[in-house]
Design a protein around this motif. Structure first.
Motif, short mmCIF file in Angstrom:
data_model
loop_
_atom_site.label_atom_id
_atom_site.label_comp_id
_atom_site.label_asym_id
_atom_site.label_seq_id
_atom_site.Cartn_x
_atom_site.Cartn_y
_atom_site.Cartn_z
N PRO A 92 37.23 47.96 49.35
CA PRO A 92 36.11 47.43 50.15
C PRO A 92 35.09 48.49 50.57
O PRO A 92 33.89 48.22 50.57
N GLY A 93 35.54 49.69 50.92
CA GLY A 93 34.59 50.71 51.33
C GLY A 93 33.62 51.07 50.23
O GLY A 93 32.42 51.28 50.47
N ILE A 94 34.12 51.11 48.99
CA ILE A 94 33.26 51.42 47.84
C ILE A 94 32.39 50.22 47.52
O ILE A 94 31.18 50.34 47.30
N GLY A 95 33.00 49.04 47.47
CA GLY A 95 32.25 47.84 47.13
C GLY A 95 31.12 47.55 48.11
O GLY A 95 30.01 47.20 47.71
N ARG A 96 31.40 47.72 49.42
CA ARG A 96 30.36 47.48 50.43
C ARG A 96 29.22 48.49 50.30
O ARG A 96 28.04 48.13 50.44
N LEU A 97 29.55 49.75 50.04
CA LEU A 97 28.51 50.77 49.89
C LEU A 97 27.61 50.43 48.71
O LEU A 97 26.37 50.49 48.81
N LEU A 98 28.21 50.04 47.59
CA LEU A 98 27.42 49.70 46.41
C LEU A 98 26.56 48.47 46.66
O LEU A 98 25.43 48.37 46.17
N ALA A 99 27.07 47.53 47.44
CA ALA A 99 26.28 46.34 47.78
C ALA A 99 25.09 46.72 48.65
O ALA A 99 23.98 46.20 48.47
N ARG A 100 25.30 47.63 49.62
CA ARG A 100 24.21 48.04 50.51
C ARG A 100 23.09 48.75 49.75
O ARG A 100 21.92 48.59 50.05
N THR A 101 23.46 49.55 48.77
CA THR A 101 22.42 50.26 48.02
C THR A 101 21.64 49.32 47.12
O THR A 101 20.52 49.63 46.71
N ALA A 102 22.24 48.16 46.75
CA ALA A 102 21.64 47.16 45.86
C ALA A 102 21.45 47.66 44.44
O ALA A 102 20.86 46.97 43.61
N GLU A 103 21.98 48.84 44.13
CA GLU A 103 21.80 49.37 42.77
C GLU A 103 22.53 48.52 41.74
O GLU A 103 22.03 48.31 40.64
N LEU A 104 23.71 48.04 42.09
CA LEU A 104 24.50 47.27 41.12
C LEU A 104 24.28 45.77 41.23
O LEU A 104 24.78 45.01 40.40
N TRP A 135 40.11 41.86 49.71
CA TRP A 135 38.94 41.00 49.60
C TRP A 135 37.80 41.54 50.46
O TRP A 135 37.99 41.99 51.58
N ASP A 136 36.59 41.50 49.89
CA ASP A 136 35.39 41.81 50.65
C ASP A 136 34.24 41.04 50.00
O ASP A 136 34.05 41.09 48.78
N GLU A 137 33.49 40.32 50.82
CA GLU A 137 32.42 39.47 50.29
C GLU A 137 31.35 40.28 49.57
O GLU A 137 30.87 39.88 48.50
N ASP A 138 30.96 41.41 50.12
CA ASP A 138 29.94 42.24 49.47
C ASP A 138 30.45 42.82 48.16
O ASP A 138 29.72 42.88 47.17
N ALA A 139 31.72 43.23 48.15
CA ALA A 139 32.29 43.76 46.92
C ALA A 139 32.34 42.68 45.84
O ALA A 139 32.11 42.96 44.65
N ARG A 140 32.60 41.45 46.24
CA ARG A 140 32.61 40.34 45.27
C ARG A 140 31.22 40.15 44.67
O ARG A 140 31.08 39.87 43.47
N ARG A 141 30.17 40.33 45.46
CA ARG A 141 28.81 40.22 44.93
C ARG A 141 28.55 41.29 43.87
O ARG A 141 27.91 41.03 42.84
N VAL A 142 29.04 42.49 44.11
CA VAL A 142 28.88 43.56 43.13
C VAL A 142 29.66 43.23 41.86
O VAL A 142 29.18 43.43 40.74
N SER A 143 30.85 42.70 42.03
CA SER A 143 31.66 42.32 40.87
C SER A 143 30.98 41.23 40.06
O SER A 143 30.89 41.31 38.82
N ASP A 144 30.46 40.18 40.74
CA ASP A 144 29.77 39.10 40.04
C ASP A 144 28.55 39.62 39.28
O ASP A 144 28.29 39.21 38.13
N ALA A 145 27.80 40.53 39.90
CA ALA A 145 26.62 41.09 39.24
C ALA A 145 27.01 41.88 38.00
O ALA A 145 26.30 41.85 36.98
#
Length: 299
Positions: free
Chosen positions: A50-62, A179-189
């Protein structure tokens, strides 16, 4: 050249003193397709922390710039493989990697875990699906190559052997996958990006195929409904059959690097290594407080 001639060449080399040269032979000649798929999976796994997934979601790069982020990551890492740590291009690539990472508050444990995925996932993939298993020389060379990369990145307490890398990866995932909602968004993308490389009507099939190659821990972390046991068995069998077919082909005579992959689409007119990646400004565009780790030399 016979099918196993390059493996014989590798076994005559020193996996410690000639680690990157051996790794280059494995990546660019013996298993270019397999290493591409395995390193995609390696990076994808990290989103389930989650810490990695949330960070990647915040940057919006992925999520907003998936293709460019994919391309830049592949090109920067592969530049070091193609040209070596001591080359001008290799040093420039490492410098860009460090500049980007230092713009974020990334813990050393997370950095070490990501490094572990680069060592462990290719061996696991190739042993399962490649046209032959990875030799001990290649495994040791991979460890030495990524230990060198990790030192250039300032990562502390890097594992010393493949077995230590594997234990570190497994224990970190057992403790941190969640589970982390933001990480799931990165995974879906990321799944959408992979599907975009092929004709649109194939997208649902490609998504199912990708999910069939994921292990249960990843599926649970992202809360994906697993494909049926029959579907997973057929997909994995098909990938293994591809490896058996490759075994019957003559050995590759020219290297194939990541910059030649059809999946790299952001730079049809070329690129400069120094221009790759992001240049986040602390406090803006999803960039958190600047990481305060000590500098690591790029050469």
């Amino acid at each position: 050249m016979k099918r196993f001639s390059r493996l014989e060449q590798i076994r005559r080399m020193d996996p410690y003193e000639e680690a990157t040269e051996i790794y280059r032979l494995s990546v660019a000649y013996e298993f270019p397709w397999d290493f591409t798929r395995a390193l995609e999976l390696a990076l994808y796994r990290t989103y389930a922390v989650p810490g990695i997934g949330r960070l990647l979601a915040r940057t919006a790069e992925l999520t907003d710039r998936s293709q460019k982020r994919y391309d830049d990551t592949a090109l920067l890492l592969d530049t070091v493989v193609e040209h070596g740590f001591g080359s001008d291009l290799g040093r420039t690539a490492i410098r860009r990697i460090n500049q980007m990472h230092r713009s974020y508050d990334i813990g050393d444990d997370d950095m070490r875990y990501v490094l572990c995925t680069f060592v462990v996932m290719p061996k696991r993939w190739i042993d399962a699906y490649g046209w032959r298993r990875l030799s001990r020389h290649e495994t040791v060379a991979s460890v030495v190559h990524y230990r060198t990369l990790g030192r250039h990145m300032g990562i502390k307490d890097i594992p010393e052997t493949y077995e230590e890398f594997e234990t570190s990866l497994d224990s970190y995932e057992a403790a941190h996958f969640a589970w982390d909602e933001d990480a799931r968004r990165v995974s879906d993308a990321t799944l959408d990006l992979m599907a975009s490389w092929y004709p649109r009507p194939l997208a649902p099939l490609l998504r199912t195929t990708t999910l069939a190659l994921l292990d249960d821990s990843l599926l649970r972390a992202f809360r994906y409904s697993p494909p049926s046991a029959t579907t997973s068995a057929w997909v994995r069998r098909a990938v293994r059959l591809r490896g058996r077919a490759v075994r019957l082909l003559p050995p590759r005579r020219a290297p194939h690097f990541a910059r030649q992959n059809r999946e790299i689409k952001s730079y049809p007119y070329g690129y400069r290594i120094a221009d790759l990646g992001t240049r986040p400004v602390p406090g803006l565009g999803g960039c958190p407080v600047r990481h305060a780790a000590p500098d690591a030399e790029a050469g």
